[in-house]
Design a protein around this motif. Structure first.
Motif, PDB file in Angstrom:
ATOM      1  N   GLY A  10      10.309 -11.973  15.180  1.00  0.00           N
ATOM      2  CA  GLY A  10      10.831 -10.689  14.710  1.00  0.00           C
ATOM      3  C   GLY A  10      10.981 -10.655  13.200  1.00  0.00           C
ATOM      4  O   GLY A  10      10.619  -9.667  12.540  1.00  0.00           O
ATOM      5  N   ARG A  11      11.507 -11.727  12.630  1.00  0.00           N
ATOM      6  CA  ARG A  11      11.702 -11.799  11.171  1.00  0.00           C
ATOM      7  C   ARG A  11      10.358 -11.798  10.452  1.00  0.00           C
ATOM      8  O   ARG A  11      10.184 -11.108   9.441  1.00  0.00           O
ATOM      9  N   GLY A  17       5.424  -6.742   7.623  1.00  0.00           N
ATOM     10  CA  GLY A  17       5.263  -5.286   7.561  1.00  0.00           C
ATOM     11  C   GLY A  17       5.662  -4.738   6.211  1.00  0.00           C
ATOM     12  O   GLY A  17       4.981  -3.890   5.626  1.00  0.00           O
ATOM     13  N   ARG A  18       6.768  -5.234   5.681  1.00  0.00           N
ATOM     14  CA  ARG A  18       7.236  -4.799   4.359  1.00  0.00           C
ATOM     15  C   ARG A  18       6.233  -5.190   3.272  1.00  0.00           C
ATOM     16  O   ARG A  18       5.898  -4.383   2.411  1.00  0.00           O
ATOM     17  N   LYS A  19       5.734  -6.420   3.343  1.00  0.00           N
ATOM     18  CA  LYS A  19       4.764  -6.885   2.342  1.00  0.00           C
ATOM     19  C   LYS A  19       3.458  -6.109   2.455  1.00  0.00           C
ATOM     20  O   LYS A  19       2.843  -5.752   1.442  1.00  0.00           O
ATOM     21  N   LEU A  20       3.009  -5.855   3.668  1.00  0.00           N
ATOM     22  CA  LEU A  20       1.760  -5.115   3.855  1.00  0.00           C
ATOM     23  C   LEU A  20       1.867  -3.709   3.262  1.00  0.00           C
ATOM     24  O   LEU A  20       0.935  -3.237   2.601  1.00  0.00           O
ATOM     25  N   ASN A  21       3.011  -3.049   3.462  1.00  0.00           N
ATOM     26  CA  ASN A  21       3.203  -1.729   2.861  1.00  0.00           C
ATOM     27  C   ASN A  21       3.143  -1.804   1.332  1.00  0.00           C
ATOM     28  O   ASN A  21       2.585  -0.927   0.682  1.00  0.00           O
ATOM     29  N   GLU A  31      -2.374   6.941   1.735  1.00  0.00           N
ATOM     30  CA  GLU A  31      -2.625   7.893   2.817  1.00  0.00           C
ATOM     31  C   GLU A  31      -1.968   7.483   4.133  1.00  0.00           C
ATOM     32  O   GLU A  31      -1.790   8.305   5.019  1.00  0.00           O
ATOM     33  N   PHE A  32      -1.625   6.206   4.275  1.00  0.00           N
ATOM     34  CA  PHE A  32      -1.001   5.738   5.508  1.00  0.00           C
ATOM     35  C   PHE A  32      -0.110   4.543   5.223  1.00  0.00           C
ATOM     36  O   PHE A  32      -0.229   3.902   4.190  1.00  0.00           O
ATOM     37  N   ASN A  33       0.785   4.252   6.175  1.00  0.00           N
ATOM     38  CA  ASN A  33       1.656   3.084   6.052  1.00  0.00           C
ATOM     39  C   ASN A  33       1.206   2.006   7.033  1.00  0.00           C
ATOM     40  O   ASN A  33       0.237   2.194   7.776  1.00  0.00           O
TER      41      ASN A  33
END
Length: 144
Positions: A10-11, A17-21, A31-33
């Motif tokens: 989960g961590r 996810g945060r880094k990819l954004n 254009e997308f997240n």
């Protein structure tokens, strides 16, 4: 020994996810997240998923997916087409704009993989991914 697999997964999901954004933003992909990127990932592999199929593939709840698809349609990334045989069913397709973002996205995700697997050997990566597949299989089996 403290067993923390679920927490650690989960961590890692949250942080990746945060880094990819952030990477998407750095590479000019506004254009997308990351969550919408999951949808695009499947559509880049194969056009014409139904909402139900996309929900199963991405793990997104159908109502969450519907909201995301609405936003993606407004951004001209996807379009929906009604099924000829079953009028209740709609299929999702990429627009030209949606398809054109694949290369730029790949650059960002390749960079993400470099960060994710820093200091891993190819054998480490193979072992790790096989273990994740086993965990996924265990969870899917238990879900049935």
């Amino acid at each position: 020994m403290k067993i923390e697999g679920g927490y650690l997964i989960g961590r890692a999901k949250f942080l990746s996810g945060r880094k990819l954004n952030k990477l998407f933003s750095e590479y000019g992909l506004t254009e997308f997240n990351g969550e919408q990127g999951k949808i695009l990932y499947y559509l880049w592999k194969k056009d014409d998923f139904s909402s139900t199929d996309l929900s199963l593939e991405t793990g997104l709840a159908i109502n969450t997916l519907t909201n995301m698809l609405n936003k993606m349609e407004q951004e001209d990334l996807i379009y929906r087409k009604q099924c000829d045989r079953d009028k209740r069913k709609k299929y999702i397709f990429l627009t030209e704009k949606g398809r054109s973002l694949e290369t730029k996205s790949k650059i960002a995700t390749d960079r993400m993989n470099e960060i994710f697997y820093k200091d891993f050997s190819l054998k480490d990566i193979e072992t790790f991914e096989n273990m994740l597949r086993k965990i996924i299989s265990n969870l899917e089996e238990e879900d049935d």
